[in-house]
Design a protein around this motif. Structure first.
Motif, PDB file in Angstrom:
ATOM      1  N   ILE A  97       2.616  -9.030 -14.410  1.00  0.00           N
ATOM      2  CA  ILE A  97       2.902  -8.110 -13.293  1.00  0.00           C
ATOM      3  C   ILE A  97       2.341  -8.700 -12.004  1.00  0.00           C
ATOM      4  O   ILE A  97       1.184  -9.107 -11.954  1.00  0.00           O
ATOM      5  N   GLY A  98       3.153  -8.711 -10.982  1.00  0.00           N
ATOM      6  CA  GLY A  98       2.683  -9.091  -9.644  1.00  0.00           C
ATOM      7  C   GLY A  98       1.936 -10.413  -9.646  1.00  0.00           C
ATOM      8  O   GLY A  98       2.353 -11.371 -10.285  1.00  0.00           O
ATOM      9  N   ASP A  99       0.828 -10.426  -8.926  1.00  0.00           N
ATOM     10  CA  ASP A  99       0.006 -11.628  -8.881  1.00  0.00           C
ATOM     11  C   ASP A  99      -1.419 -11.261  -9.315  1.00  0.00           C
ATOM     12  O   ASP A  99      -1.698 -10.119  -9.669  1.00  0.00           O
ATOM     13  N   GLU A 100      -2.287 -12.224  -9.277  1.00  0.00           N
ATOM     14  CA  GLU A 100      -3.660 -12.044  -9.776  1.00  0.00           C
ATOM     15  C   GLU A 100      -4.353 -10.849  -9.087  1.00  0.00           C
ATOM     16  O   GLU A 100      -5.005 -10.036  -9.757  1.00  0.00           O
ATOM     17  N   ALA A 101      -4.186 -10.748  -7.800  1.00  0.00           N
ATOM     18  CA  ALA A 101      -4.856  -9.655  -7.068  1.00  0.00           C
ATOM     19  C   ALA A 101      -4.281  -8.306  -7.495  1.00  0.00           C
ATOM     20  O   ALA A 101      -5.027  -7.344  -7.727  1.00  0.00           O
ATOM     21  N   VAL A 102      -2.981  -8.241  -7.596  1.00  0.00           N
ATOM     22  CA  VAL A 102      -2.321  -6.994  -8.005  1.00  0.00           C
ATOM     23  C   VAL A 102      -2.795  -6.607  -9.404  1.00  0.00           C
ATOM     24  O   VAL A 102      -3.071  -5.435  -9.686  1.00  0.00           O
ATOM     25  N   ARG A 103      -2.896  -7.576 -10.279  1.00  0.00           N
ATOM     26  CA  ARG A 103      -3.281  -7.266 -11.664  1.00  0.00           C
ATOM     27  C   ARG A 103      -4.723  -6.765 -11.766  1.00  0.00           C
ATOM     28  O   ARG A 103      -5.057  -6.056 -12.700  1.00  0.00           O
ATOM     29  N   HIS A 104      -5.534  -7.132 -10.800  1.00  0.00           N
ATOM     30  CA  HIS A 104      -6.910  -6.652 -10.822  1.00  0.00           C
ATOM     31  C   HIS A 104      -7.065  -5.260 -10.210  1.00  0.00           C
ATOM     32  O   HIS A 104      -8.095  -4.622 -10.374  1.00  0.00           O
ATOM     33  N   ARG A 105      -6.087  -4.817  -9.475  1.00  0.00           N
ATOM     34  CA  ARG A 105      -6.172  -3.498  -8.844  1.00  0.00           C
ATOM     35  C   ARG A 105      -5.183  -2.507  -9.469  1.00  0.00           C
ATOM     36  O   ARG A 105      -5.488  -1.326  -9.606  1.00  0.00           O
ATOM     37  N   GLY A 106      -3.996  -3.003  -9.775  1.00  0.00           N
ATOM     38  CA  GLY A 106      -2.934  -2.116 -10.229  1.00  0.00           C
ATOM     39  C   GLY A 106      -3.234  -1.536 -11.602  1.00  0.00           C
ATOM     40  O   GLY A 106      -3.898  -2.154 -12.436  1.00  0.00           O
ATOM     41  N   THR A 107      -2.750  -0.310 -11.849  1.00  0.00           N
ATOM     42  CA  THR A 107      -3.044   0.389 -13.103  1.00  0.00           C
ATOM     43  C   THR A 107      -1.762   0.811 -13.795  1.00  0.00           C
ATOM     44  O   THR A 107      -0.718   0.984 -13.163  1.00  0.00           O
ATOM     45  N   ILE A 108      -1.888   1.041 -15.081  1.00  0.00           N
ATOM     46  CA  ILE A 108      -0.725   1.454 -15.854  1.00  0.00           C
ATOM     47  C   ILE A 108      -0.259   2.857 -15.450  1.00  0.00           C
ATOM     48  O   ILE A 108       0.938   3.108 -15.320  1.00  0.00           O
ATOM     49  N   GLY A 109      -1.218   3.732 -15.199  1.00  0.00           N
ATOM     50  CA  GLY A 109      -0.841   5.091 -14.804  1.00  0.00           C
ATOM     51  C   GLY A 109      -0.112   5.096 -13.474  1.00  0.00           C
ATOM     52  O   GLY A 109       0.896   5.785 -13.297  1.00  0.00           O
ATOM     53  N   GLY A 110      -0.629   4.318 -12.547  1.00  0.00           N
ATOM     54  CA  GLY A 110       0.025   4.225 -11.241  1.00  0.00           C
ATOM     55  C   GLY A 110       1.430   3.677 -11.362  1.00  0.00           C
ATOM     56  O   GLY A 110       2.369   4.166 -10.731  1.00  0.00           O
ATOM     57  N   SER A 111       1.572   2.686 -12.192  1.00  0.00           N
ATOM     58  CA  SER A 111       2.876   2.047 -12.340  1.00  0.00           C
ATOM     59  C   SER A 111       3.914   3.011 -12.893  1.00  0.00           C
ATOM     60  O   SER A 111       5.010   3.144 -12.346  1.00  0.00           O
ATOM     61  N   ILE A 112       3.567   3.707 -13.962  1.00  0.00           N
ATOM     62  CA  ILE A 112       4.602   4.571 -14.547  1.00  0.00           C
ATOM     63  C   ILE A 112       4.815   5.833 -13.715  1.00  0.00           C
ATOM     64  O   ILE A 112       5.925   6.347 -13.639  1.00  0.00           O
ATOM     65  N   ALA A 113       3.763   6.322 -13.063  1.00  0.00           N
ATOM     66  CA  ALA A 113       3.933   7.515 -12.232  1.00  0.00           C
ATOM     67  C   ALA A 113       4.786   7.214 -11.006  1.00  0.00           C
ATOM     68  O   ALA A 113       5.535   8.055 -10.524  1.00  0.00           O
ATOM     69  N   ASN A 114       4.668   5.985 -10.497  1.00  0.00           N
ATOM     70  CA  ASN A 114       5.475   5.588  -9.334  1.00  0.00           C
ATOM     71  C   ASN A 114       6.927   5.346  -9.755  1.00  0.00           C
ATOM     72  O   ASN A 114       7.857   5.623  -9.023  1.00  0.00           O
ATOM     73  N   ASN A 115       7.109   4.826 -10.960  1.00  0.00           N
ATOM     74  CA  ASN A 115       8.438   4.521 -11.511  1.00  0.00           C
ATOM     75  C   ASN A 115       9.313   3.750 -10.549  1.00  0.00           C
ATOM     76  O   ASN A 115      10.459   4.109 -10.270  1.00  0.00           O
ATOM     77  N   ASP A 116       8.756   2.677 -10.013  1.00  0.00           N
ATOM     78  CA  ASP A 116       9.560   1.758  -9.209  1.00  0.00           C
ATOM     79  C   ASP A 116      10.681   1.229 -10.105  1.00  0.00           C
ATOM     80  O   ASP A 116      10.429   0.850 -11.258  1.00  0.00           O
TER      81      ASP A 116
END
Lengths: 264, 793
Positions: A97-116
Motif C-alpha cells: 500500500i502506498g509508500d513507506e511513509a503511508v504504510r507507517h501512518r495509514g490504518t486498516i480501519g481508515g482504509s476500509i471506512a474511507n472505501n476509496d
C-alpha cells in the motif's frame, strides 16, 4: 486547511459520543487520505476526533480468524509473522500500500471506512469474506462497501476491528496507476470455505466489487486457466486519462489470472 | 588532497549543505515583519471578468491589502515582457498581446492570476481569498492546437485573429519542393511532441522587500538568472532603475528552464512590498505550480524526407504547429524557431531543408523552454523520421545513419539552416555506443525475451544539439532582445584564496565544484581555498544566467578570460619583485618563475604584494588582484552523440520497461566526469519520462486533467534502468575550454531512442510510429488490434 477543533478521546464511548453529538465532526485514523483532503481545503470539519488513543491496535490469530485492530498500521500487518503465516496474501497486500511513509501512518480501519475505489484493503475484505466490527455491531464485507467512498457505517459509527477468515488459498495482484501508484485494477482472489471469491478494486465505477463470473469459473477449478476466457464488461468500469474502461476490463482478466496463479 | 583540476571527479562541494538540509532556499528566507501573499487564480480557462468584489476579503482577519489588476493599471505597471521577437513569413512582427501581471477584464487559462491577498499569515491570506467575489462570464475555450486553429475558434486575445502568434519559416520552400518533386522516395511522418510540466523539486517562491530609507527593492526569487529578472522587471514592469533593485536567487532546487522566466508573482511581491511597506513572501504550492509554471514542448508536426535510391537524404520538409499557451512567456517565441528548426539538419548532410512554424495561442498555461528547449523536438522528429526512412527503404537503420552522417573531415560544417558546426565525430559516438550496448547481441536477447513472453526492442538515436547560447550579435539578429554573453569576476584575496563571482547560476548543476576546478587548473589554488558566488545582483557584476547548457561553455570561458587577466597582471608584479622582464615570467602550478632561473614567487606572494603594495610598480599598475571578464561566445556549441534504448513490453498489459540504456555523448572537454555523468543521467531520466510517462492533459474546456502528482507521471527510480553513460569527446574549437555542454543532451537524445525501441519491439504489429508518452494503454490498444494491422499509434 481550515480551522477545526481537535479531540483525542481515551475511550471508544467518548469517541462515539463526540462523533454522535456533531454531524460535522469527523473521525481521523491514520489520516493518509484525510489530511491531504484537509490540506486541499476539500473538507471543513467542525471537529477532528482522533482515534489513536482508543487502543484499537493489534493483531490476533485464533481459530482460523485473523483479527486486526482498526488502528493497526499497514506496516504492522505487513510485518506480522502471524498474518504472514495465516494469510500471507493479506500481509503482502499491506506491504504494497502506498509508500513507506503511508504504510507507517495509514490504518486498516481508515482504509476500509474511507472505501476509496482504488484502495487495496476493500478487495481483501470482500474476497476473504471479512467481518467488520464496529462499536455497535458486526457487518459482513458483502454488506459493508456500498459505493464510491461510501459504506454501511452510520454517522459516528467507528470501525474497531476487521476479522478475516483464513482462506485455503489467496493472493492479491495490482496494476498500479503510474502516477499515483493506486490500483488501476487490483484483484484479490481467495479460495474460502464459502467457495472461490474474487474482488476487484480500482476498476469499478461503484468501487470494489465481486467478480461473480470468475468466481463461478473458479468454483470447480481454482486455476488461472479456468478464468482465461472470462470477460469483464467495460460498461460499469472507470475510464480516465490513465486507462480506458476497455483497457481496465482487459486488465481485470490479466491481473485476476496472475493473482490466481500466485495463489498457487 | 589528490588531483582536483580539470578531469577530476571531485565530490560536489555544495552537496554537504544540500544533503544535510542546510540549503538556503527562497522559502527558507524570512524577513523581519514579513507578510504573506496568496495569489487568487482563475479556475476557468477563458472568461470575462465583470468585476471583482474585494470588500469581504479586505476585511478578513489579518488581511493587510488586496490588489487586483486595476490597482496595477492605475500605477502604470507594465505587462510581463517577452524577450524574443519573431517575424512572420511576410516580414511583419509576431503578434505580441499584453501579458498583464494580474488579469484585466479577462482570464485566459486556468491559473491566470487575478488578485493577490496579503495578510499576516499565509493561512489568513488563503482564507480571505475565498471571500473574493469574481464576476466571471465563461467563454468557450481553445484548449489545444487543433481547437485554436479550427474555423470559428474562440480567440484567446481579441486582437489576434485566428490565434496565430506568428507564421514563420526557414529555408527556401521552392528549392525544397523541387528536390522533393524529383526524389526517388518521400517518407512522411505525422508526429506530436507531448506537453510537459517541468516540476522542479522546489516550487517557485518570491519575497519582495522594500527598504523605505534607501528606496531600494530586494527580490529574493527562485530564478536561474537574477540579472535577467532585474532587467526585465525593473525596466519593463515596475520601472525601478538597476541601482535600486537587487535580485537574489539563493539556492534554487532545480529549474530545467521553468525558472528562467520573469513571472507575475515576482513583480507582485516586489511592488506590493513598497505599497504595504513590509516584506511580502509568496511560495507556490505544488498544485499551483502545475498551473502557473511555464509548461514545455507541445508540437504537432508533419515531417517529410526526400531520399535517393541509396537512402541519401536529399531534402527535409517540416511543418510544425507550436502551442504558446495563453500568453508569451519570456523566451517562448524562440523555442519552436531558432532553437528547433535550426537543428533539423541534425548530424546529417541533408543539403536542403525547409521548415515552417505556426505558433498558436490557446487557453492553456504559457509554454516555454524546458530542458532541451526546441532541440528535443527537433531530435525526436528527425530521429523518428530517419527510422521511418529505414523502414520504408529497407535500409538498415544504423547503415542509413552512417551513410548520411556529416563526415569527420567536413568541419567546420555549414548546415542549410543557419548553424555552422565546429566539431564532432558522429561515426565514433555511434560505433562506441553500438559496442557499449552490445547491439550485435540484441537478436539473441530478443529471442530470449520472447521465450519469457516479452516483446523486446532496441532503438537508436544519433542526435545533435546546439547549446552554449549564444553569440549576442547572432541572437540579436534572430530576434533576441538581450545579449547572451556571460560575466566572471575573479578575486584573488591578499593571502591567495580565491572567490569567483559568476553570472551563471547553479540550481543543481554543481557549479561550485566545476567552476572551482577551473581555478585549480588555471591558477593552481587548492580547491578548498576557492569559493564560487552566484545568484545575487549586488555581488555579481552582471550575468545572463544558466540555461541552454551555457554555464561552462560561456560562463566558464569568462572565468578563463578573467584568470588570464589575473595571470597577466601577476606577471607584471612578479617581474617587478624579481627584477626581471615581464616577457621572461612564466606561470604554472601557482607559481611565477623567471624563465631559465630558480627565481620564483607564488601566487600568494604576488597577491600579498598587490594588496600591500610597498614594493610595487605603483606608477604603472593599480594595486589589487581582482579581474572581470565578459565573454561573448563566437558560436553555439554542438554536443551530439548516440543514445541506445532497449525495452521490453509485456504484451498482456502493454507495460514498457526500459531494460538497458546506453549513452555515448560528445560534450567537449569534461571538467568533472562524475558531474557530467550525473547531468546526463538526470537528462535521460527526464527523457525517459517524456517518452513513457509524462503528459500534460487538458480537457476540451481547458481544465488541466493532469494537475497533480496523482495524475501527472514523473519518472521514478523503478521506471529507469541502469543508465550506462560514456563520452567520446571532440573539442569545441571556439571557446578556450573546448567544452560544449552536458546539461541537456540526456533529455534531447533519449526520447527518440526509447520510442524507436518500442516501435522495433512492436514491428510485427505494423507500428510505424508512436507518439509520446508510450503509455501501457496505448500499447495495449495496438497489441489488442492484432499483428500487422497498421495502427496509427
Amino acid at each position: 486547511m481550515y480551522d477545526f477543533a481537535y479531540q483525542k478521546p481515551a475511550s471508544l464511548a467518548d469517541a462515539v459520543k463526540a462523533l454522535g453529538a456533531d454531524s460535522e465532526a469527523k473521525a481521523l485514523a491514520g489520516g493518509m487520505t484525510y489530511i491531504p483532503v484537509l490540506k486541499q481545503r476539500l473538507a471543513k470539519p467542525s471537529t477532528i476526533v482522533d482515534l489513536s488513543g482508543l487502543g484499537l491496535t493489534g493483531i490476533t490469530v485464533t481459530g482460523g480468524t485473523v483479527t486486526i485492530g482498526a488502528m493497526t498500521t499497514h506496516v504492522a500487518v505487513a510485518n506480522s509473522a502471524a498474518v504472514k503465516a495465516a494469510i500471507p496474501a493479506l500481509a503482502a497486500l499491506a506491504g504494497g500500500i502506498g509508500d513507506e511513509a503511508v504504510r507507517h501512518r495509514g490504518t486498516i480501519g481508515g482504509s476500509i471506512a474511507n472505501n476509496d475505489p482504488a484502495a487495496d484493503y476493500p478487495a481483501a475484505a470482500l474476497a476473504l469474506g471479512a467481518t467488520i466490527k464496529t462499536d455497535r455491531r458486526s457487518i459482513k464485507a458483502d454488506d459493508f462497501f456500498t459505493g464510491l467512498f461510501s459504506t454501511a457505517l452510520e454517522q459516528g459509527e467507528i470501525v474497531t476491528a476487521v476479522e478475516f477468515p483464513v482462506a485455503a488459498k489467496a493472493a492479491y495482484e495490482k496494476f498500479r496507476n503510474p502516477a499515483s501508484r493506486y490500483a488501476i485494477v487490483g484483484v484479490f482472489v481467495a479460495q474460502t470455505s464459502a467457495g472461490a471469491r474474487v474482488a476487484v478494486t480500482g476498476a469499478g465505477q461503484g468501487g470494489v466489487f465481486r467478480h461473480t463470473a470468475m468466481e463461478a469459473a473458479l468454483a470447480g477449478n481454482f486455476s488461472a486457466a479456468a478464468i482465461k476466457g472470462v470477460t469483464t464488461s467495460p460498461a460499469d468500469l472507470n475510464g480516465d486519462i490513465h486507462a480506458s474502461s476497455e483497457y481496465r476490463a482487459h486488465l481485470v482478466g490479466v491481473i485476476a489470472g496472475r493473482a490466481v496463479a500466485k495463489a498457487g | 588532497m589528490g588531483f582536483e583540476g580539470i578531469g577530476a571527479s571531485v565530490r560536489r562541494k555544495e552537496d554537504s549543505r544540500f544533503l544535510n538540509g542546510r540549503g538556503n532556499y527562497t522559502d527558507d528566507i524570512n524577513r523581519p515583519g514579513q507578510l504573506h501573499a496568496y495569489v487568487k487564480r482563475s479556475d476557468r480557462a477563458h472568461a470575462t471578468i465583470g468585476g471583482i468584489d474585494i470588500s469581504a476579503a479586505a476585511k478578513a482577519p489579518g488581511v493587510v491589502a488586496v490588489f487586483t489588476g486595476a490597482d496595477l493599471a492605475k500605477e502604470e505597471i507594465g505587462g510581463l515582457p517577452c524577450g524574443w521577437q519573431i517575424h512572420n513569413k511576410d516580414g511583419s512582427p509576431m503578434a505580441e498581446p499584453p501579458h498583464p501581471v494580474l488579469a484585466v477584464g479577462k482570464v485566459r487559462h486556468v491559473g491566470d492570476p487575478i488578485a493577490v491577498v496579503i495578510a499576516e499569515t499565509k493561512q489568513q491570506a488563503k482564507d480571505a481569498a475565498e471571500l473574493l467575489s469574481i464576476g466571471y462570464t465563461d467563454l468557450p475555450a481553445a484548449a489545444s492546437l487543433a481547437a485554436a486553429l479550427a474555423p470559428g475558434a474562440p480567440t484567446v486575445h481579441d486582437e489576434v485573429a485566428g490565434n496565430i502568434c506568428y507564421d514563420w519559416q526557414i529555408g527556401d520552400k521552392a528549392v525544397v519542393d523541387g528536390v522533393f518533386a524529383g526524389a526517388h522516395k518521400v517518407v512522411r511522418l505525422d508526429l506530436m511532441n507531448n506537453r510537459l510540466i517541468p516540476n522542479a523539486m522546489e516550487p517557485r517562491a518570491a519575497i519582495g522587500d522594500y527598504d523605505v530609507n534607501s528606496g531600494e527593492y530586494t527580490l529574493y526569487t527562485t530564478s536561474q538568472n537574477p540579472h535577467v529578472i532585474r532587467l526585465l522587471m525593473g525596466a519593463f514592469v515596475l520601472h525601478i532603475p538597476e541601482n535600486k533593485l537587487r535580485v537574489v536567487a539563493p539556492d534554487v532546487g532545480g529549474g530545467f528552464g521553468s525558472k528562467i522566466y520573469h513571472y507575475a508573482e515576482e513583480a507582485i511581491v516586489t511592488w506590493a512590498s513598497a505599497k504595504v511597506r513590509r516584506p511580502v513572501k509568496w511560495t507556490a504550492e505544488r498544485t499551483e505550480s502545475f498551473i502557473s509554471d511555464a509548461h514545455g514542448r507541445d508540437h504537432v508536426s508533419v515531417a517529410e524526407m526526400a531520399v535517393d535510391a541509396q537512402g541519401k537524404f536529399l531534402g527535409l520538409r517540416v511543418s510544425t504547429q507550436a502551442n504558446m499557451g495563453a500568453y508569451l512567456s519570456t523566451f517562448a517565441p524562440c523555442v519552436p524557431t531558432y532553437l528547433y528548426a535550426t537543428l533539423l539538419a541534425g548530424c546529417y548532410t541533408t543539403p536542403v531543408i525547409y521548415c515552417e512554424v505556426k505558433a498558436v495561442f490557446t487557453n492553456t498555461v504559457p509554454v516555454d523552454a524546458y530542458r532541451g528547449a526546441g532541440r528535443p523536438e527537433a531530435a525526436f522528429l528527425l530521429e523518428r523520421l530517419v527510422d521511418a526512412v529505414a523502414l520504408d527503404t529497407g535500409i538498415d537503420r544504423v547503415e542509413l545513419r552512417r551513410r548520411n552522417f556529416i563526415p569527420v573531415d567536413a568541419f567546420p560544417y555549414q548546415t542549410p539552416v543557419a548553424l555552422a558546426y565546429d566539431s564532432g565525430d558522429y561515426q565514433t559516438t555511434l560505433r562506441v555506443a553500438l559496442k557499449n550496448a552490445d547491439w550485435d547481441g540484441f537478436e539473441a536477447r530478443r529471442t530470449a525475451a520472447k521465450a519469457r513472453g516479452k516483446l523486446r526492442g532496441i532503438g537508436i538515436s544519433t542526435y545533435l544539439e546546439a547549446c552554449g547560447i549564444a553569440p549576442s550579435a547572432v541572437a540579436g539578429s534572430l530576434g533576441a532582445r538581450a545579449g547572451l554573453y556571460e560575466v566572471a569576476n575573479i578575486r584573488v584575496h591578499p593571502t591567495g584564496s580565491v572567490t569567483v563571482f559568476t553570472g551563471s547560476h547553479s540550481h543543481g548543476q554543481g557549479h561550485e565544484t566545476t567552476f572551482a576546478q577551473l581555478v585549480v587548473d588555471q591558477l593552481g589554488v587548492p580547491l578548498d581555498q576557492i569559493d564560487v558566488v552566484h545568484g545575487d545582483t549586488a555581488k555579481i557584476p552582471f550575468g545572463m544566467g544558466t540555461y541552454g547548457s551555457r554555464s561552462l561553455a560561456v560562463g566558464g570561458s569568462a572565468m578563463v578570460k578573467a584568470m588570464d587577466k589575473i595571470i597577466a597582471k601577476g606577471k607584471k608584479i612578479a617581474a617587478h619583485l624579481m627584477e626581471a622582464s615581464v616577457e621572461d615570467i612564466e606561470f604554472a602550478n601557482n607559481t611565477f618563475t623567471v624563465a631559465g632561473t630558480d627565481k620564483s614567487k607564488t601566487l600568494t606572494d604576488i597577491s600579498l604584494a598587490a594588496y600591500v603594495p610597498h614594493n610595487y610598480p605603483i606608477e604603472e599598475l593599480e594595486p589589487g588582484l581582482d579581474e572581470t571578464a565578459f565573454y561573448d561566445p563566437k558560436n553555439f556549441t554542438f554536443p551530439g552523440g548516440c543514445h541506445i534504448g532497449e525495452v521490453e513490453i509485456d504484451p498482456e498489459t502493454g507495460v514498457v520497461q526500459v531494460v538497458n540504456f546506453t549513452a555515448v555523448d560528445d560534450v567537449g572537454r569534461v571538467i568533472n566526469p562524475m558531474i557530467v555523468e550525473g547531468q546526463v543521467q538526470g537528462g535521460i531520466a527526464q527523457g525517459i519520462g517524456q517518452a513513457l510517462l509524462e503528459a500534460a492533459v487538458y480537457d476540451e474546456n481547458g481544465q488541466l486533467m493532469s494537475g497533480s502528482m496523482m495524475d501527472y507521471t514523473m519518472p521514478r527510480a523503478d521506471n529507469l534502468p541502469n543508465i550506462h553513460v560514456a563520452t567520446e569527446n571532440t573539442m569545441c574549437t571556439h571557446n578556450p575550454l573546448g567544452s560544449k555542454g552536458c546539461g541537456e543532451v540526456g533529455a534531447i537524445g533519449s526520447p527518440p531512442a526509447v520510442i524507436n525501441a518500442i516501435c522495433d519491439a512492436l514491428k510485427e504489429y505494423g507500428v510505424r510510429h508512436m507518439n509520446m508518452p508510450a503509455t501501457s494503454g496505448k500499447i495495449w490498444s495496438i497489441i489488442n488490434a492484432g499483428p500487422s494491422k497498421m495502427a496509427a499509434e
